[in-house]
Scaffold this motif. Structure first.
Motif, PDB file in Angstrom:
ATOM      1  N   SER A   1      26.488  18.738  75.813  1.00 32.20           N
ATOM      2  CA  SER A   1      27.033  18.894  74.460  1.00 32.20           C
ATOM      3  C   SER A   1      26.224  18.094  73.441  1.00 32.20           C
ATOM      4  CB  SER A   1      28.514  18.510  74.424  1.00 32.20           C
ATOM      5  OG  SER A   1      28.685  17.169  74.802  1.00 32.20           O
ATOM      6  N   SER A   2      25.182  17.390  73.897  1.00 30.69           N
ATOM      7  CA  SER A   2      24.253  16.713  72.985  1.00 30.69           C
ATOM      8  C   SER A   2      23.035  17.596  72.729  1.00 30.69           C
ATOM      9  CB  SER A   2      23.766  15.393  73.599  1.00 30.69           C
ATOM     10  OG  SER A   2      24.840  14.527  73.877  1.00 30.69           O
TER      11      SER A   2
ATOM     12  N   VAL B   1      22.721  20.836  73.786  1.00 32.57           N
ATOM     13  CA  VAL B   1      23.242  22.186  73.508  1.00 32.57           C
ATOM     14  C   VAL B   1      22.289  23.319  73.885  1.00 32.57           C
ATOM     15  CG1 VAL B   1      24.770  21.302  71.721  1.00 32.57           C
ATOM     16  CG2 VAL B   1      22.537  22.105  71.042  1.00 32.57           C
TER      17      VAL B   1
ATOM     18  N   LYS C   1      41.588  26.393  77.075  1.00 38.76           N
ATOM     19  CA  LYS C   1      41.270  25.227  76.258  1.00 38.76           C
ATOM     20  C   LYS C   1      39.950  24.589  76.706  1.00 38.76           C
ATOM     21  CE  LYS C   1      42.987  21.034  74.259  1.00 38.76           C
ATOM     22  NZ  LYS C   1      43.737  19.809  74.464  1.00 38.76           N
TER      23      LYS C   1
ATOM     24  N   PRO D   1      36.564  19.871  74.714  1.00 39.33           N
ATOM     25  CA  PRO D   1      37.510  18.815  75.112  1.00 39.33           C
ATOM     26  C   PRO D   1      37.150  18.173  76.447  1.00 39.33           C
ATOM     27  CG  PRO D   1      38.435  20.952  75.609  1.00 39.33           C
ATOM     28  CD  PRO D   1      37.072  21.210  75.028  1.00 39.33           C
TER      29      PRO D   1
ATOM     30  N   PHE E   1      24.245  12.196  72.799  1.00 38.91           N
ATOM     31  CA  PHE E   1      23.977  12.283  71.362  1.00 38.91           C
ATOM     32  C   PHE E   1      25.007  13.210  70.730  1.00 38.91           C
ATOM     33  CE2 PHE E   1      19.029  11.495  71.339  1.00 38.91           C
ATOM     34  CZ  PHE E   1      19.251  10.192  71.743  1.00 38.91           C
ATOM     35  N   CYS E   2      26.194  13.301  71.355  1.00 40.33           N
ATOM     36  CA  CYS E   2      27.150  14.351  70.966  1.00 40.33           C
ATOM     37  C   CYS E   2      27.647  14.220  69.528  1.00 40.33           C
ATOM     38  CB  CYS E   2      28.357  14.412  71.900  1.00 40.33           C
ATOM     39  SG  CYS E   2      28.257  13.453  73.392  1.00 40.33           S
TER      40      CYS E   2
ATOM     41  N   PRO F   1      34.936  20.752  68.779  1.00 39.62           N
ATOM     42  CA  PRO F   1      34.248  20.139  69.924  1.00 39.62           C
ATOM     43  C   PRO F   1      34.841  20.570  71.264  1.00 39.62           C
ATOM     44  CG  PRO F   1      35.678  18.534  68.848  1.00 39.62           C
ATOM     45  CD  PRO F   1      35.742  19.777  68.009  1.00 39.62           C
TER      46      PRO F   1
ATOM     47  N   ASP G   1      28.859  13.218  83.033  1.00 41.54           N
ATOM     48  CA  ASP G   1      27.624  12.872  82.334  1.00 41.54           C
ATOM     49  C   ASP G   1      26.842  14.128  81.942  1.00 41.54           C
ATOM     50  OD1 ASP G   1      28.258  10.207  82.512  1.00 41.54           O
ATOM     51  OD2 ASP G   1      26.898   9.760  84.167  1.00 41.54           O
ATOM     52  N   LEU G   2      26.913  15.162  82.784  1.00 35.99           N
ATOM     53  CA  LEU G   2      26.264  16.430  82.428  1.00 35.99           C
ATOM     54  C   LEU G   2      26.957  17.071  81.231  1.00 35.99           C
ATOM     55  CD1 LEU G   2      25.560  18.075  85.899  1.00 35.99           C
ATOM     56  CD2 LEU G   2      23.893  17.070  84.334  1.00 35.99           C
TER      57      LEU G   2
ATOM     58  N   TYR H   1      25.726  26.745  75.766  1.00 40.87           N
ATOM     59  CA  TYR H   1      25.625  25.724  76.804  1.00 40.87           C
ATOM     60  C   TYR H   1      27.002  25.542  77.434  1.00 40.87           C
ATOM     61  CZ  TYR H   1      28.067  22.750  73.494  1.00 40.87           C
ATOM     62  OH  TYR H   1      29.005  22.258  72.632  1.00 40.87           O
TER      63      TYR H   1
ATOM     64  N   GLY I   1      22.723  11.655  80.343  1.00 45.22           N
ATOM     65  CA  GLY I   1      24.034  11.728  79.697  1.00 45.22           C
ATOM     66  C   GLY I   1      24.963  10.592  80.090  1.00 45.22           C
TER      67      GLY I   1
ATOM     68  N   THR J   1      28.360  15.448  78.843  1.00 51.17           N
ATOM     69  CA  THR J   1      27.872  14.670  77.696  1.00 51.17           C
ATOM     70  C   THR J   1      26.471  15.112  77.308  1.00 51.17           C
ATOM     71  OG1 THR J   1      29.162  12.748  78.373  1.00 51.17           O
ATOM     72  CG2 THR J   1      27.324  12.335  76.900  1.00 51.17           C
ATOM     73  N   ASP J   2      25.599  15.236  78.309  1.00 52.41           N
ATOM     74  CA  ASP J   2      24.228  15.641  78.025  1.00 52.41           C
ATOM     75  C   ASP J   2      24.201  17.054  77.440  1.00 52.41           C
ATOM     76  OD1 ASP J   2      21.304  14.928  78.415  1.00 52.41           O
ATOM     77  OD2 ASP J   2      21.385  16.879  79.393  1.00 52.41           O
TER      78      ASP J   2
ATOM     79  N   ARG K   1      36.362  15.452  79.227  1.00 48.28           N
ATOM     80  CA  ARG K   1      36.939  14.145  79.517  1.00 48.28           C
ATOM     81  C   ARG K   1      35.888  13.335  80.276  1.00 48.28           C
ATOM     82  NH1 ARG K   1      39.280  11.529  83.749  1.00 48.28           N
ATOM     83  NH2 ARG K   1      40.917  10.029  83.223  1.00 48.28           N
ATOM     84  N   LYS K   2      35.682  12.114  79.855  1.00 53.16           N
ATOM     85  CA  LYS K   2      34.739  11.256  80.572  1.00 53.16           C
ATOM     86  C   LYS K   2      35.532  10.412  81.552  1.00 53.16           C
ATOM     87  CE  LYS K   2      31.013   9.558  78.849  1.00 53.16           C
ATOM     88  NZ  LYS K   2      29.705  10.010  78.376  1.00 53.16           N
ATOM     89  N   PRO K   3      35.352  10.634  82.842  1.00 56.48           N
ATOM     90  CA  PRO K   3      36.148   9.836  83.784  1.00 56.48           C
ATOM     91  C   PRO K   3      35.703   8.380  83.833  1.00 56.48           C
ATOM     92  CG  PRO K   3      34.660  11.288  84.957  1.00 56.48           C
ATOM     93  CD  PRO K   3      34.515  11.637  83.514  1.00 56.48           C
TER      94      PRO K   3
ATOM     95  N   TYR L   1      21.598  23.981  77.695  1.00 55.88           N
ATOM     96  CA  TYR L   1      21.644  24.287  79.128  1.00 55.88           C
ATOM     97  C   TYR L   1      23.043  24.667  79.587  1.00 55.88           C
ATOM     98  CZ  TYR L   1      17.089  21.999  79.548  1.00 55.88           C
ATOM     99  OH  TYR L   1      15.775  21.655  79.423  1.00 55.88           O
TER     100      TYR L   1
ATOM    101  N   SER M   1      39.838   8.232  79.498  1.00 56.31           N
ATOM    102  CA  SER M   1      39.967   7.235  80.560  1.00 56.31           C
ATOM    103  C   SER M   1      39.949   5.834  79.948  1.00 56.31           C
ATOM    104  CB  SER M   1      38.833   7.406  81.564  1.00 56.31           C
ATOM    105  OG  SER M   1      37.596   7.167  80.948  1.00 56.31           O
TER     106      SER M   1
END
Lengths: 670, 670
Positions: free
Chosen positions: B242-243, B245, B634, B644, A138-139, B642, B236-237, B328, A546, B239-240, B646-648, B247, A4
């Motif tokens: 994959s940091s 790892v 994918k 893939p 912290f990815c 990693p 955000d979840l 996770y 996150g 992101t959290d 996407r952070k909106p 949940y 984005s």
């Protein structure tokens, strides 16, 4: 890959650097104005670090310049739950290191301290670092929860560091990780490896002061971003609630040991009720104190809030808002609120004692002897009844039994479940919001039966409705309402708790014949006065952890990373990085190193005394708490007129910033 | 009062207006290119509206100008749950009305249709309207759920409108409210009061086409904003997750009848697995179909997904990601997913039939005769065993019994609970995510026992760990793993399901003596391969409903409000407003009126046939769904490398916009 624009802009952004970092090499200047009360155990266990002092990052001069620029290899690791801004600590460290000497290398340990122990590591490059600038999580190198707390782990860690040729290691983590980092610093001194900590927690409970109360670290990074994320969602619930006017939203927010996040959310959103654990713990039941005093005794149970009283606080808000027609609202509950309830702590201690004494006396296991909850409860009741006159009976009395009987079944079961391997009660297993919700529902049921929980009817609505039905509001009003002619919102009389009692009252007032039905308009008014409690529960935590950092956290963490490099280049070890004057304009920010060993004291952890850093809880005399307390009535808004909710809005990364720091931070520095 | 800058900027912003609104008075031009299949009942019940045509808003000419400017009084009301953008519908209507004639008055009815029935109304002023421009919620005049569906309510509503001297009424609501608005239009024709609907729902299931498939309303307002709000939290979840790892996040999102919101969230976040109800409903078990065909029969149970199969879909993602070390992930579940499970629908129909036949035969009540769940289940089992050879026995067979036994207890209880007053099953009482989570846990337990659910061990990690312990990875590898030497992630053999079986295997391979313990390094590797499923459940709904609108929704709704005024000024009634070409650049947006009566058809609602608008579900041949389906592998990312995600990003209100419309809308118009 579909990134984005927001993400691309964040990656391209470079936060401002404190002045000292703009002007080339830095050095460290010991600050002797700070004083610490040294703990004896810390002094014994960390002999090389206990005399560390606060160090200020200053421009380098003369011979210092060369030392600053000499080639270095540095490792960095994340420890514990993610906090927004972590990637910028890496970016700040990386940028400072590469600027000081392009030959400098920075390694990231993968998956937390396990990466150090096991040598799981990757070298950080422009490409890798640039991908995560100003982005949450912290990815980049992930995180873990291992501590390097055994000789074997320490030996393996040293081996990894030596193999990589590390000059220094940076540990980004919470209070325990920073304590652990100090022990690593002590253990690695002979190897010439420096260890620097970076304090991190969204909970906001790392706030460091010296012995005289001078602030060294006013707030940990990640707090602002997480609080803003929670506040956005909870603000949106306030908007939804005051549109749809039929739900009470119970919002649990992260924060187990301290209620800082809940406090910040209260300031950001003006939710109708925010529970602050530290406030509940300080509650005193003055009636009970007085009564005991009059009897010449002391009632220790009068200190600290009970679960029963807590449920009354919530019910009070619900009932009072209903009385002005507002059958909706928003409550903010800190995740750790039950830990502040004196009664719960007493239950835990008493039950722990009862269980362990039972096991001692019977040489068996309480949980095996009493498998079902009923069996356990029956044992407790026997204690009260005094069937067992000896042993643990004395510590479980009739008042315990009475208070315990108030608790929802599943929480009783929770309190009576098996302890963890250290014999500790596992608070994390308890659904805080469910406990409170069940208590609230029970008590509201009682209030409803007593006729004290009613939805207020607007007087004009009443008169219009009756006028349309051709009925006289002046005849019916005094029969129906306890405040007819007085209040703007009319409250149905307490004794009218059903259509049947309503009819009887109308007959008695000669407004109705026994054989006639209650007029439809009156039934409508009555039914509108009967509240239906609809609750939606929410937990905001992992999403906020996150979230992408606010500009404050971006700038703060980028400069923390730079500070870490300055401490390393200045030869420090066993220090945490910090920035003084965070509450002041950016120009006054002052990068420092904070000595960890002198801050340590002993606390019981898992059945053993351990050296730890003290967690900082909400201070009841702080400006932020006092403001929230002063606004309680206003924000509860149990009055006519709109709710004074505040919409914190989206996290602003571009354009003018409405606030450049947490509200609690700004308020507490006034 | 502490308003945030974000809020102040939103208030000050004026969205662009479609060209036709820039150039003074408008008129309406019937569009004869659209065709509708008229329902007979609609034609009978709405005789004055059934011949309505699509109307395009065009510049007025000649005599039309005067009519446009004549003084008018207009009322507006919200109906149903809030959707972001509602306030801008009011602002658009208000601005157009005041521009056409400063004497025009706009009233807001308070708390939904009750405000019309009861005359609860306030006049809208600059001050009131300006306070809410571009802000979320329906707080300005609140909302309600009452429909004007009886003669009395209609009579009272007409009285209110006449008392206020209303020329027209605008109803902002969902499909049912727009249907209701058409009936009001029909009833108010003789009074000269026009009624215009504004389609609203965050669920995105109001999408209107004519009989030839020409799009009239591509998406309802609020959908984009709610989807972006959910996507921000779920991103955000990701992101959290994959940091940290550890949940699996199960995220339920609103959307009961259709899965549009889940689909948009999938596109916005690339979550690892997104369930789309419409897709599950179309599932065919080809093995079963073939088997039946071979036997010369037809197996109707092969069509539509079972709960068991659904749990396997989720477990498949969990197991496959675990195999590459990713223990996770993030799953997105539409709130209404269970309604798409054929098996659940069949259970509901069969149990409804069994219960009502029982009541008929025994002239008693099933729920009174069989109070406990056990008693109800025992009755069902008796049916299977054929103890009752007559009556309802035939519809509950062994396969039903088998499938039913798979279901978690609380959902069994739910399916067997009392129906609502119409005899309908209450889906809203079911905790969808809990049902799925329980099924998933059960099946993962089975897979774990069978040794098919293992965390993959990176080959380098294995060899390093053994090297450090002085063990030969080449000796142990083939004993421990099923893919040693082949895979990058090593999978422990299926038969090694405990430390005991592991030891036996090592002894058999002569790597260990019976009396020796398993080496610590091997134990460590084994324990790392044993997955611990930690799940966090989330529900995103009310917060998104109350979020501030995206720029798309701000602009869309402001122009919808203007369109409503143009329809009123043009003399329309019984029409919904719409904007054609939403998927195209703003310059091509075309404000129109959509005839409601010709769109109606009959559906069973609450036991009666009613005229309704058809809800639009996710089309499996749409571009948006096909893309999500194509990306499934994918995004599941059961592979090294990693995720893939996407952070909106935050909803961007200022600066360049990354997207000016929902992704599903853009994709489906390609």
């Amino acid at each position: 890959d579909g990134d984005s624009l927001d993400v691309m802009e964040r990656r391209a952004y470079t936060p401002p650097r404190c002045e000292v970092f703009e002007n080339g090499p830095t050095a460290l200047e010991p600050q002797n104005q700070y004083r610490f009360d040294i703990n004896k155990a810390a002094s014994e266990q960390l002999p090389h670090l206990i005399d560390n002092r606060v160090e200020k990052v200053v421009p380098a001069s003369g011979g210092e310049v060369e030392g600053y620029a000499r080639p270095r290899t540095i490792g960095i690791v994340f420890s514990g739950g993610p906090a927004p801004g972590g990637h910028n600590v890496i970016a700040g460290l990386y940028d400072a290191a590469k600027k000081a000497n392009p030959e400098n290398r920075v390694y990231g340990f993968i998956l937390g301290q396990d990466g150090i122990i096991e040598g799981n590591v990757c070298e950080l490059t422009d490409e890798r670092v640039n991908k995560y600038r100003n982005l949450g999580g912290f990815c980049m190198i992930k995180t873990g929860r291992t501590k390097i707390d055994t000789r074997t782990k320490m030996r393996l860690s040293i081996a990894t560091c030596k193999k990589l040729g590390l000059d220094a290691l940076v540990v980004v983590g919470g209070d325990d990780s920073n304590t652990n980092a100090a022990f690593m610093a002590e253990a690695m001194i002979d190897e010439g490896i420096q260890v620097i900590g970076v304090p991190k927690t969204i909970d906001g409970d790392i706030q460091v002061k010296d012995a005289d109360g001078k602030s060294l670290c006013a707030i940990s990074f990640g707090f602002h971003s997480a609080a803003r994320s929670f506040a956005r969602n909870i603000g949106d619930l306030c908007t939804d609630g005051s549109s749809d006017v039929k739900y009470w939203h119970f919002c649990k927010v992260m924060g187990r040991v301290a209620s800082h996040l809940a406090l910040e959310v209260a300031l950001q959103t003006h939710a109708n009720l925010t529970l602050i654990g530290e406030d509940l713990a300080e509650y005193v039941d003055h009636d009970r104190v007085e009564k005991a005093r009059a009897e010449g005794t002391v009632d220790y149970t009068a200190y600290g809030m009970t679960l029963r009283h807590l449920s009354r606080v919530v019910c009070d808000a619900i009932v009072r808002r209903a009385a002005v027609g507002k059958n909706y609202g928003v409550v903010v509950i800190p995740e750790g609120v039950l830990e502040f309830i004196n009664e719960v702590q007493v239950f835990i201690i008493k039950l722990n004692t009862i269980i362990s004494e039972y096991n001692d006396v019977h040489d068996t296991d309480f949980h095996s002897d009493f498998i079902s909850l009923d069996a356990k409860l029956e044992y407790l009741r026997r204690l009260v009844r005094g069937i067992r006159k000896t042993g643990p009976a004395t510590i479980w009395n009739a008042r315990d039994d009475e208070l315990f009987s108030d608790i929802p079944e599943f929480f009783k079961a929770g309190l009576l479940m098996e302890r963890d391997s250290h014999g500790n009660f596992q608070f994390s297993q308890v659904e805080t919001d469910r406990v409170i919700l069940e208590l609230v529902k029970d008590y509201l049921g009682i209030l409803k039966e007593k006729g004290r929980y009613k939805v207020g009817i607007e007087d004009s609505y009443f008169s219009n409705t009756l006028a349309r039905a051709g009925l006289s509001d002046e005849s019916y009003g005094p029969v129906l309402f306890r405040n007819y002619g007085v209040g703007h919102f009319l409250l149905v009389k307490e004794e009218l708790i059903s259509l049947k009692t309503l009819k009887q009252a109308l007959v008695r007032a000669e407004l109705l014949e026994e054989e006639d039905p209650v007029p439809a308009a009156i039934v409508k008014i009555y039914e509108k006065s009967v509240p239906k409690l609809k609750v939606q529960t929410h937990f905001y935590g992992y999403d906020g952890r996150g979230s992408d950092p606010t500009k404050f956290d971006c700038t703060y963490t980028y400069n923390l990373g730079m500070t870490a490099f300055s401490l390393i280049a200045g030869g420090s070890t066993g220090q945490m990085v910090g920035i003084r004057n965070l509450e002041k304009p950016f120009e006054e920010w002052e990068p420092i190193g904070i000595p960890v060993a002198p801050l340590m004291h002993l606390e019981e952890r898992g059945g053993k005394m351990k050296l730890v850093l003290e967690k900082s809880v909400v201070e009841l005399d702080s400006n932020a708490f006092r403001l929230v307390k002063a606004m309680r009535e206003k924000w509860m808004a149990a009055s006519t007129g709109p709710d004074p909710y505040r919409k914190p809005g989206a996290i602003r990364f571009r354009g003018e910033l409405e606030e450049d720091k947490p509200m609690t931070l700004s308020l507490n520095s006034l």
